[in-house]
Design an enzyme around this catalytic site. Structure first.
Site, short mmCIF file in Angstrom:
data_model
loop_
_atom_site.label_atom_id
_atom_site.label_comp_id
_atom_site.label_asym_id
_atom_site.label_seq_id
_atom_site.Cartn_x
_atom_site.Cartn_y
_atom_site.Cartn_z
N GLU A 120 -5.79 -8.37 0.29
CA GLU A 120 -6.45 -8.02 1.56
C GLU A 120 -7.90 -7.68 1.26
O GLU A 120 -8.20 -6.95 0.31
CB GLU A 120 -5.83 -6.78 2.22
CG GLU A 120 -4.52 -7.01 2.88
CD GLU A 120 -3.99 -5.76 3.58
OE1 GLU A 120 -4.79 -4.90 3.98
OE2 GLU A 120 -2.75 -5.67 3.70
N GLU A 148 0.80 -1.22 0.00
CA GLU A 148 0.00 0.00 0.00
C GLU A 148 0.84 1.28 0.00
O GLU A 148 0.84 2.05 0.98
CB GLU A 148 -0.98 -0.01 1.19
CG GLU A 148 -1.93 -1.19 1.15
CD GLU A 148 -2.97 -1.17 2.26
OE1 GLU A 148 -2.90 -0.32 3.16
OE2 GLU A 148 -3.87 -2.02 2.24
O1 IFM Z 1 -4.66 -3.14 8.96
C1 IFM Z 1 -4.53 -2.60 7.68
C2 IFM Z 1 -3.33 -3.19 6.98
O2 IFM Z 1 -2.17 -2.99 7.68
C3 IFM Z 1 -3.16 -2.58 5.61
N1 IFM Z 1 -4.39 -2.60 4.87
C4 IFM Z 1 -5.59 -2.17 5.51
C5 IFM Z 1 -5.75 -2.86 6.84
C6 IFM Z 1 -7.05 -2.41 7.54
O3 IFM Z 1 -7.03 -1.04 7.76
#
Ligand code: IFM
Length: 458
Positions: free
Chosen positions: A368, A179
């Protein structure tokens, strides 16, 4: 509680996994571990940055309890585990001068920890999906300007070389950075994450350097893999479907700006070697000199792109307020504990848009997806009945199937997260886990959503 879905709906080689990140679960930060400090340690310890002044010092104590956590993944029937290496655990100052003069720069205990973790995955039949950087920048590099300083890209490449040499033969996949939007904008323009800057010049430099680090990181990974080691090398980006909240030019402009800044900048740079013009023009005075010369380094060939998706954003915009008139307003849909709208259609839209405009035949993974809820363990039966999360996962898994039906080469799906964990500036309140963690006792309790995956994957 079950999903009304079968594993076979996704095809026989589709992978299911769960994801975590080092800082959010490991703990294991005491001097006995010889881990170096990172910018999140000090950011979290500074009043006002994190709810309840909470830190990752203990987190889920995964540093000690990893065998139990890997057993959970195996019991759930998952194929793969997405985890991150902690840069300051492997290289306490973040710097390494190469084999001849850099020996002392490596922390043997940290290197051994990830050997045990990866071997533990392989023993349990879990494919290791690694991420090199999930936000724990070594403090020594932060002192030198961190992501604002172009030299961070070379330090990151040195670190990637160590990862490739040491672990490359056992990894199924490695992503450079998780990210980059959060690394750059959220942390340097919005000030929400470490290092907490609110400064356009800082953010613009970080936006470019994080991608330069990615490009140099890919080169280093490939150059340092031992013969025969072939993990897939990629990048993990986060996406928010940006929609205008109102039928006004200002709202449409704000949505287009957010889309360019959040969704297009990173994939455009990494896949096409091009940034959206509306952003380079708006931020021109802050761009590092000669940035155009870096674009071919940034756009390295990749084996996959990881897609993190949680929600959409509805942009309002303010007339005459200029480029940064980026006001969002809450939408009407059901919301998670963090107030994020549940919008599975956005996942289909993002996947099909990526394939059409950027990635073509490049394999995609949802790396994710998940939701926060204030889950509790029921005193009566000791269970965690997280029906909302079961519904969330099912609707987003269906969104994946829809994208695949439209021709997207989606190869796997990782739930965020295996465990409840440290949700950065929000502390330990929001619970994203398939498995509930009691932070006092460290007892793990699989939730109903864990059971839904287990039943589907059995
Ligand atoms: O917890 C985070 C993760 O570290 C990165 N992506 C989003 C998740 C939820 O906010």
């Amino acid at each position: 509680m079950k999903f009304n879905l079968a594993k076979s709906d996704f095809g026989h080689d589709f992978l299911f996994g769960a994801a975590t990140a080092a800082y959010q679960i490991e703990g294991g930060q005491g001097p006995e571990t010889r881990r170096g400090s990172c910018h999140w340690d000090t950011f979290a310890a500074t009043r006002g940055n994190v709810v309840g002044l909470e830190t990752g010092v203990t987190a889920c104590d995964h540093y000690n309890r990893w065998p139990e956590d890997l057993d959970l993944l195996k019991a759930g029937g998952f194929d793969a585990y997405r985890f991150s290496f902690a840069w300051p655990r492997i290289m306490p100052t973040g710097k390494y001068g190469g084999k001849r003069n850099g020996k002392d720069a490596l922390n043997q205990m940290g290197l051994d920890f990830y050997d045990r973790l990866i071997d533990g995955m392989l023993e349990r039949g879990l494919k290791p999906f690694a991420t090199a950087y999930h936000w724990d920048l070594p403090s020594v590099l932060a002192d030198e300007g961190g992501w604002m300083n172009a030299s961070v890209a070379d330090r990151f490449a040195d670190y990637c070389a160590v990862l490739a040499e040491r672990y490359g033969d056992r990894l199924a996949s490695i992503a450079t950075i998780n990210e980059p939007w959060c690394v750059a904008w959220l942390s340097h323009a919005m000030g929400v994450h470490a290092p907490g800057h609110r400064d356009l010049r800082a953010a613009t430099r970080a936006m470019h350097h994080v991608l330069l680090a990615h490009g140099k990181g890919v080169q280093a990974l490939r150059a340092h893999l031992s013969p025969g080691a072939r993990p897939d090398v990629g990048l993990v980006l986060n996406y928010e479907k940006a929609e205008p909240a109102f039928d006004t030019d200002a709202a449409r402009h704000a949505a287009a700006t957010w889309h360019a800044l959040y969704n297009q900048w990173y994939v455009g740079g990494a896949i096409q070697g091009r940034y959206p013009t509306m952003i380079t023009e708006a931020l021109a005075e802050f761009m590092p000199e000669g940035w155009q010369d870096d674009m071919s380094t940034i756009a390295q060939p990749l084996d996959f792109l990881g897609v993190n998706y949680y929600t959409r954003v509805r942009m309002a915009g303010l007339p005459d307020a200029g480029f940064l008139a980026l006001e969002s307003v809450p939408g009407p849909l059901d919301k998670t504990q963090l107030g994020w709208e549940v919008y599975p259609q956005g996942l289909t839209d993002i996947l099909t848009w990526l394939q059409r405009d950027y990635t073509g035949n490049l394999p995609l993974y949802v790396t994710e997806n998940g939701m926060a809820w204030a889950d509790t363990v029921s005193g009566r039966d000791g269970a965690v009945q997280d029906q909302q999360r079961v519904d969330y996962f099912e609707s987003h898994l269906r969104a994946c199937l829809e994208a695949m039906a439209q021709g997207v080469p989606l190869k796997g799906y990782f739930a965020w997260s295996l465990l409840d964990n440290y949700e950065w500036a929000e502390g330990y309140g929001p619970r994203f886990g398939l498995v509930h963690v009691d932070y006092e006792t460290q007892v793990r309790t699989p939730k109903a959503s864990f059971g839904a995956f287990q039943a589907m994957l059995a």
